[in-house]
Design a protein around this motif. Structure first.
Motif, PDB file in Angstrom:
ATOM      1  N   ARG A 251     -45.737 -55.988   3.022  1.00  0.00           N
ATOM      2  CA  ARG A 251     -44.473 -55.813   3.496  1.00  0.00           C
ATOM      3  C   ARG A 251     -43.474 -56.862   3.441  1.00  0.00           C
ATOM      4  O   ARG A 251     -42.301 -57.057   2.792  1.00  0.00           O
ATOM      5  N   TRP A 252     -43.956 -57.947   4.123  1.00  0.00           N
ATOM      6  CA  TRP A 252     -43.205 -59.000   4.133  1.00  0.00           C
ATOM      7  C   TRP A 252     -42.857 -59.757   2.774  1.00  0.00           C
ATOM      8  O   TRP A 252     -41.676 -59.914   2.515  1.00  0.00           O
ATOM      9  N   VAL A 253     -43.921 -59.779   2.039  1.00  0.00           N
ATOM     10  CA  VAL A 253     -43.878 -60.095   0.774  1.00  0.00           C
ATOM     11  C   VAL A 253     -42.632 -59.576  -0.361  1.00  0.00           C
ATOM     12  O   VAL A 253     -41.925 -60.174  -1.066  1.00  0.00           O
ATOM     13  N   VAL A 254     -42.512 -58.219   0.124  1.00  0.00           N
ATOM     14  CA  VAL A 254     -41.653 -57.234  -0.345  1.00  0.00           C
ATOM     15  C   VAL A 254     -40.385 -57.613  -0.100  1.00  0.00           C
ATOM     16  O   VAL A 254     -39.307 -57.790  -0.612  1.00  0.00           O
ATOM     17  N   GLU A 255     -40.166 -57.741   1.188  1.00  0.00           N
ATOM     18  CA  GLU A 255     -38.969 -57.807   2.117  1.00  0.00           C
ATOM     19  C   GLU A 255     -38.346 -59.308   1.621  1.00  0.00           C
ATOM     20  O   GLU A 255     -37.294 -59.365   1.374  1.00  0.00           O
ATOM     21  N   HIS A 256     -39.133 -60.233   1.845  1.00  0.00           N
ATOM     22  CA  HIS A 256     -38.530 -61.553   1.394  1.00  0.00           C
ATOM     23  C   HIS A 256     -38.609 -61.849  -0.081  1.00  0.00           C
ATOM     24  O   HIS A 256     -38.294 -63.154  -0.466  1.00  0.00           O
ATOM     25  N   ASN A 257     -39.129 -61.154  -0.938  1.00  0.00           N
ATOM     26  CA  ASN A 257     -39.473 -61.518  -2.363  1.00  0.00           C
ATOM     27  C   ASN A 257     -39.938 -62.811  -2.550  1.00  0.00           C
ATOM     28  O   ASN A 257     -39.298 -63.573  -3.412  1.00  0.00           O
ATOM     29  N   HIS A 258     -41.074 -62.912  -2.056  1.00  0.00           N
ATOM     30  CA  HIS A 258     -41.500 -64.507  -1.779  1.00  0.00           C
ATOM     31  C   HIS A 258     -43.015 -64.266  -1.627  1.00  0.00           C
ATOM     32  O   HIS A 258     -43.649 -63.244  -1.015  1.00  0.00           O
ATOM     33  N   SER A 259     -43.714 -65.154  -2.363  1.00  0.00           N
ATOM     34  CA  SER A 259     -45.372 -64.985  -2.302  1.00  0.00           C
ATOM     35  C   SER A 259     -46.053 -65.665  -0.834  1.00  0.00           C
ATOM     36  O   SER A 259     -45.137 -66.171  -0.219  1.00  0.00           O
ATOM     37  N   ALA A 260     -46.882 -64.965  -0.494  1.00  0.00           N
ATOM     38  CA  ALA A 260     -47.482 -65.245   0.775  1.00  0.00           C
ATOM     39  C   ALA A 260     -48.975 -65.105   0.966  1.00  0.00           C
ATOM     40  O   ALA A 260     -49.516 -64.554   0.027  1.00  0.00           O
TER      41      ALA A 260
END
Ligand code: ADP
Length: 652
Positions: free
Chosen positions: A338-347
């Motif tokens: 969810r975080w990856v989608v929200e921030h549009n950033h890999s994690a």
């Protein structure tokens, strides 16, 4: 114009490299120069510890973050690869760390800086001094040692040495010279390096060869002493020749392995490209991506599809053949996704965000449009930077295909909307035009009757009333057709199916036919009075009305129109035949389309909406039947449609 500066920083796993990258970035900024970073994958990479590999990855990320375009190259000669890269990309300045300056290479090779200067003498080389490092950094090499491998390799080396010794003994007894025996041992070391997996075996083999040669074959035999003065030199040359040949063979083997790997990668990338270019559906694109990534990375892959509202689907695993089944529940990492989608950033694993996760998560996106999230199971080893680059390339391509697919779909929808709009506009235009003519005629006739009623004779009055009746009947039929048509269009048409008598349906329909039918002879031909069908009678009556009305419209007065019904297997076939003008071949397919009006023109121009046959087709197909048009010989047309028969057992 001044030549554009291009600064290249060389990446490494050394802790000091981060500082060098930052300095190079500052320099690039100061000179407003283009900024690149490069890392050369040598066969030594494999032996780096996980800590070093992770540090290297962090350096890749840092360089990227500071605006560098990061490249990776596979090769053996680091200086040569850097020089080639610098030459091809028009680099004007190379930035190196101190560790590159002090590191010596195998067999006393010159330092990296010296070699670089030799390859590209005209280029500026900046060495960043680093006071924090007392002892130069040498990456710790770790090779996973497996007991089975050690035993196997040692056994192979011993057997080869034994075979060489036996052969040499044979040569010795035949009377061959020392040089032949030395050659046999060199060959032995060469073979050892080819069949074993580590340089250590050829080194031990080279030393053992010298010792055995000294012990068994030099005088005095069976002692490590050697009388002849030249022997120490012989031993040294023998050792060096054996060892260098062995090392070269090993290096060649590593290179061959690396080129096979890169060939496999290129092939997988190529295949992915091909497969993606043929894919049309979102699911298909995700499927291709999942399977190709497992093939390329030999890791388990987890894929979440993501819709426009950023809602995530249930994740799907793509398991790698040799890899064990993942031992964690994807749902436990959904928050990270969810975080990856929200921030549009890999994690996830191997990154600074959620580094303890089991997977490394990347978005499948084109700028801000996210189509999904790909999780790569990390396992013990982090992803190589080159692999990371390939993953990004594949994801980028898949996302583009998705975007194209979405655009195509949107275009299709827009076209459909435009078509609907067009239909609506047509409908309004046609209706308003078509309603006006009969309404004017009705109101005109009615007011005429009211005002001048007593002046007309009975016959004229009758004619005026008949005209009013005809016009209103026509209007009723038109409204009826419109109502059904809109219901079909909206998908609101609910059939109330009942067993019905065909003769009754035909009779009912003929009662509603325009009164003009007195000018035609309408014949019904239904041999089986009890032929029954399972239909919605209201609708089928409308079909027959439309067909007979058309027959009247497009036939000269006084001709015959036949409505016939016969049973054919499980269906009743009903046909309406006229002796009119017929339908040109080219129009036969189109007449059932909505708003299609053919080239057949009739004097009464109000009656041409192109709705009747469309409605007939929709109604018949909704009943599971078919409708078609045929030529009637010698002239005219025949419309045939089928309806499902209701089996009834009479007199039970
Ligand atoms: P409309 O009659 O209002 O134009 P239809 O959907 O009923 O709309 O018919 C479409 C076209 O098919 C007509 O314009 C006409 O050209 C052709 N057509 C239909 N029935 C016949 C017929 N019995 N004879 C000749 N042409 C016909």
């Amino acid at each position: 114009m001044a030549k554009e500066e291009h600064i290249l920083v060389c990446l490494s796993s050394a802790p000091s490299n981060a500082r060098i990258i930052r300095t190079a970035a500052k320099m690039a900024d100061a000179y407003s120069a283009k900024f690149s970073a490069v890392y050369i994958y040598t066969p030594d990479y494999e032996a780096l510890s996980t800590e070093d590999k992770n540090r290297l990855l962090a350096h890749f990320a840092l360089a990227k973050q500071l605006g560098a375009s990061v490249e990776t190259i596979h090769g053996e000669d680091v200086a040569f690869q850097i020089a080639e890269f610098a030459r091809l990309s028009a680099v004007t300045m190379v930035v190196l760390g101190r560790s590159a300056l002090t590191r010596k290479h195998l067999l006393g090779k010159t330092t990296l800086t010296e070699q670089l200067t030799k390859y590209v003498p005209e280029m500026d080389i900046h060495i960043i001094p680093d006071n924090t490092i007392r002892s130069p950094y040498h990456p710790k090499k770790v090779r996973r040692i497996r007991k089975k491998d050690v035993i196997e390799n040692s056994l192979k080396s011993v057997l080869i040495l034994l075979a060489c010794t036996l052969l040499s003994l044979l040569f010795y007894h035949i009377g061959f010279t020392d040089s032949n025996i030395i050659m046999v041992y060199i060959l032995g070391v060469l073979v050892t390096s080819v069949v074993t997996s580590h340089q250590l075996y050829s080194l031990v083999s080279a030393i053992s060869s010298v010792l055995i040669f000294n012990y068994v074959f030099t005088i005095p035999r069976f002692s490590f002493a050697a009388y002849e003065t030249g022997y120490p030199v012989t031993f040294l040359v023998m050792f060096l020749t054996a060892y260098v040949t062995g090392s070269l063979a090993l290096r060649y083997k590593d290179q061959a392995k690396e080129s096979t790997r890169s060939a496999v990668r290129t092939k997988t990338l190529f295949d992915t490209d091909q497969l993606l270019s043929k894919a049309t559906e979102k699911e298909e694109i995700l499927e291709i991506m999942g399977t190709q990534l497992t093939k390329l990375l030999r890791r388990n892959i987890l894929i979440y599809a993501c819709d426009e509202k950023h809602d995530l689907s249930v994740p799907k695993w793509y398991l790698c053949e040799n890899e064990k089944v993942p031992d964690f529940e994807p749902e436990s990492e959904r928050e990270i996704v969810r975080w990856v989608v929200e921030h549009n950033h890999s994690a996830g694993a191997g990154t600074e965000h959620f580094s303890s996760a089991k997977c490394y998560y990347l978005t499948l996106r084109v700028s801000d449009h996210i189509y999904g999230v790909v999780g790569i199971e990390q396992g013990e080893n982090p992803l190589e930077a080159a692999e990371n680059g390939m993953v990004i390339a594949i994801l980028g391509e898949a996302a583009l295909v998705m975007e194209n697919y979405k655009n195509a779909q949107e275009k299709e929808e827009a076209a459909l909307m435009a078509e609907r709009e067009q239909l609506r506009a047509n409908l309004l235009r046609t209706i308003s035009h078509d309603l006006r003519t009969p309404l004017t005629s009705i109101s005109g006739n009615a007011s005429n009757l009211m005002k001048n009623g007593e002046l007309f004779d009975e016959e004229t009055k009758q004619q005026i009333c008949k005209d009013i009746y005809d016009d209103s009947m026509w209007l009723i039929n038109l409204v009826e057709n419109l109502l059904y048509a809109t219901r079909i269009e909206d998908g609101r048409m609910v059939l109330s199916i009942e067993p019905e008598m065909v003769t009754e349906i035909i009779g009912e329909a003929l009662q509603h036919i325009s009164r003009q039918h007195t000018d035609y002879s309408i014949v019904t031909d239904c041999k089986d009075d009890f032929l029954m069908v399972r239909v919605d009678a209201r609708l089928v009556v409308q079909v027959i009305i439309n067909l007979v009305d058309n027959a009247i419209k497009y036939s000269p007065k006084g001709t015959e129109i036949t409505v016939k019904a016969v049973a054919k297997g499980a269906f009743a076939e009903i046909s309406v035949t006229d002796n009119g003008i017929g339908i040109p071949e080219a129009e036969k397919e189109k007449i059932f389309e909505m708003f299609y009006t053919g080239s057949n023109r009739i004097a009464d121009n109000r009656r041409s909406l192109g709705l009747g046959l469309y409605l007939c087709k929709s109604i018949i197909e909704a009943h599971g039947g078919t409708i078609s048009v045929l030529d009637h010989v010698p002239h005219g047309s025949e419309f045939r449609f089928t309806l499902p028969i209701e089996e009834v057992k009479l007199y039970e």
